[in-house]
Write an enzyme that holds these catalytic residues in place. Structure first.
Site, PDB file in Angstrom:
ATOM      1  N   LYS A  28       0.833  -1.202   0.000  1.00 53.90           N
ATOM      2  CA  LYS A  28       0.000   0.000   0.000  1.00 53.90           C
ATOM      3  C   LYS A  28       0.869   1.254   0.000  1.00 53.90           C
ATOM      4  O   LYS A  28       1.855   1.341   0.736  1.00 53.90           O
ATOM      5  CB  LYS A  28      -0.902  -0.024   1.239  1.00 53.90           C
ATOM      6  N   SER A  88      -9.288   2.027   2.950  1.00 58.69           N
ATOM      7  CA  SER A  88      -8.373   2.732   2.077  1.00 58.69           C
ATOM      8  C   SER A  88      -7.401   1.840   1.326  1.00 58.69           C
ATOM      9  O   SER A  88      -6.717   2.282   0.417  1.00 58.69           O
ATOM     10  CB  SER A  88      -7.562   3.736   2.914  1.00 58.69           C
ATOM     11  N   SER A 106     -10.105  -0.024   7.011  1.00 59.36           N
ATOM     12  CA  SER A 106      -9.392   0.054   5.732  1.00 59.36           C
ATOM     13  C   SER A 106      -8.863  -1.262   5.191  1.00 59.36           C
ATOM     14  O   SER A 106      -8.390  -1.320   4.061  1.00 59.36           O
ATOM     15  CB  SER A 106      -8.214   1.027   5.858  1.00 59.36           C
TER      16      SER A 106
END
Length: 390
Positions: free
Chosen positions: A49, A119, A143
């Site tokens: 990420k 996210s 997330s």
């Protein structure tokens, strides 16, 4: 379902060439990656990420403020640990802006035209599409758990503080935790064992579970009911979760906003260039008083004592991982409300895939365990996964 969905088990061979070919095949439609750079060799291809530093890659955090970011000179501590376990980063995956609500371009390989969640959007989608067998995320609210549920893959949110957050651009030091995605819970159990050196735990013959039934959409409610029936038939002991987490759920966003306004103070100077959701969060945090923050932290502390005691007699809390299947459109990432109470407590959580709505969109089940006991929680997750597949 679509041809883009093809999760890749860690228990299969993991040559880099397979990852490279699958990304070339699916990425034009999926848009899960910010940047790619395949190494010459390595065992397990890893997506990271784009709030987590990887040497040689810029960390842009999904924000226009980081467009010209320089390449990181060292790995985040968690990336160093995964490298030692045999994983090799092949690129940075899409994140919402600074891991908050403003989405990137990533589609959902399990339900095209629907959000992959956030996210950790790119990481969940990359695993669901079989681009990599393992990807890293982070969770401050929902997330990791929510994208796993929406994309139909497994996820692990580690206990708060289990690994250092050095090299991670966070939002809230009291809440930020590491996460990972894989095709199934058995894959995560294998990966976590490699990461920590802890042997995989044996599956509990009769797991003791607390059944948590928050308000959710009808198809998710039916999925949780189905899972509980399957588990009871397989010998699990299920009792109703006896406590309310409403105050805990309300305390979480107070802490998150207050800490985010201070953790991301540098971005406040450029607030007009931030997305509306992130700018609103930071403004809310600035307006939150120290007394309000302290009160929210007391709620969390008191709830932690109660729920820690409750979990001494059970293997996990079982409940929905999201309110329902992935909503249509890529303009939003869904509601993290079902992860807020457990994230406030810093507890580990596993999302178990295997169920779906009437139109095929995935539905995930969430297991929440005792702090620091990820290995045991993953074993329980494997038991749940087996029951759902039976």
């Amino acid at each position: 379902m679509t041809g883009l969905r093809a999760p890749w088990s860690l228990r299969e061979p993991t040559p880099l060439a397979r990852s490279r070919e699958r990304i070339a095949e699916t990425e034009p439609r999926l848009q899960a990656w910010v940047e790619l750079n395949f190494p010459a060799d390595g065992r397990v291809p890893l997506g990271v990420k784009d709030i987590i530093d990887v040497v040689g890659f810029p960390t842009r955090c999904g924000s226009p403020l980081r467009t010209d970011a320089r390449a990181a000179e060292s790995d985040a501590a968690i990336v160093t640990a995964w490298r030692a376990a045999g994983a090799v980063p092949v690129g940075k995956t899409v994140t919402t802006e600074f891991a908050y609500f403003s989405p990137g371009p990533t589609d959902n390989p399990s339900a095209l035209g629907h959000t992959p969640g956030g996210s950790s959007s790119g990481s969940a989608a990359a695993v669901a599409a079989g681009q990599v067998p393992l990807a890293l995320g982070s969770q401050t609210a929902g997330s990791v758990t929510r994208p796993a549920s929406f994309c139909g893959v497994a996820s692990l949110v580690m206990s708060h503080g289990r690994f250092p957050m050095d090299g991670v651009t966070g939002l809230s030091p009291s809440l930020d935790s590491h996460g990972a995605f894989a095709a199934g819970v058995t894959d995560l159990a294998l990966a976590f064992s490699a990461l920590t050196g802890e042997p995989e735990a044996g599956l509990p013959a009769r797991p003791r579970l607390l059944l948590w039934r928050p308000p959710v959409e009808p198809e998710m409610r039916a999925a949780v009911d189905f899972a509980s029936r399957r588990l009871a038939a397989a010998g699990a002991v299920l009792d109703e979760f006896p406590a309310s987490v409403a105050a805990l759920t309300a305390a979480h966003p107070v802490v998150m906003a207050y800490e985010a306004a201070r953790e991301r103070a540098a971005e406040l100077a450029h607030i007009s260039r931030l997305s509306v959701p992130l700018a609103t969060l930071l403004r809310t945090g600035l307006e939150t008083t120290e007394a309000e923050y302290a009160a929210a932290m007391r709620v969390i502390r008191d709830a932690r004592a109660r729920i820690t005691l409750l979990l001494e007699s059970y293997d996990a809390i079982l409940g929905p991982a999201a309110l329902g299947p992935a909503p249509a459109g890529l303009h939003a990432t869904g509601d993290p409300v079902l992860s807020r109470p457990w994230q406030a407590l810093g507890l580990p959580a596993v999302a178990v895939p295997g169920l779906s709505a009437s139109d095929g969109r995935p539905l995930g089940i969430q297991l929440v365990g005792r702090s620091g006991e990820e290995t045991a929680l993953l074993a329980t997750g494997c038991r749940v996964e087996n029951a759902l597949r039976a």
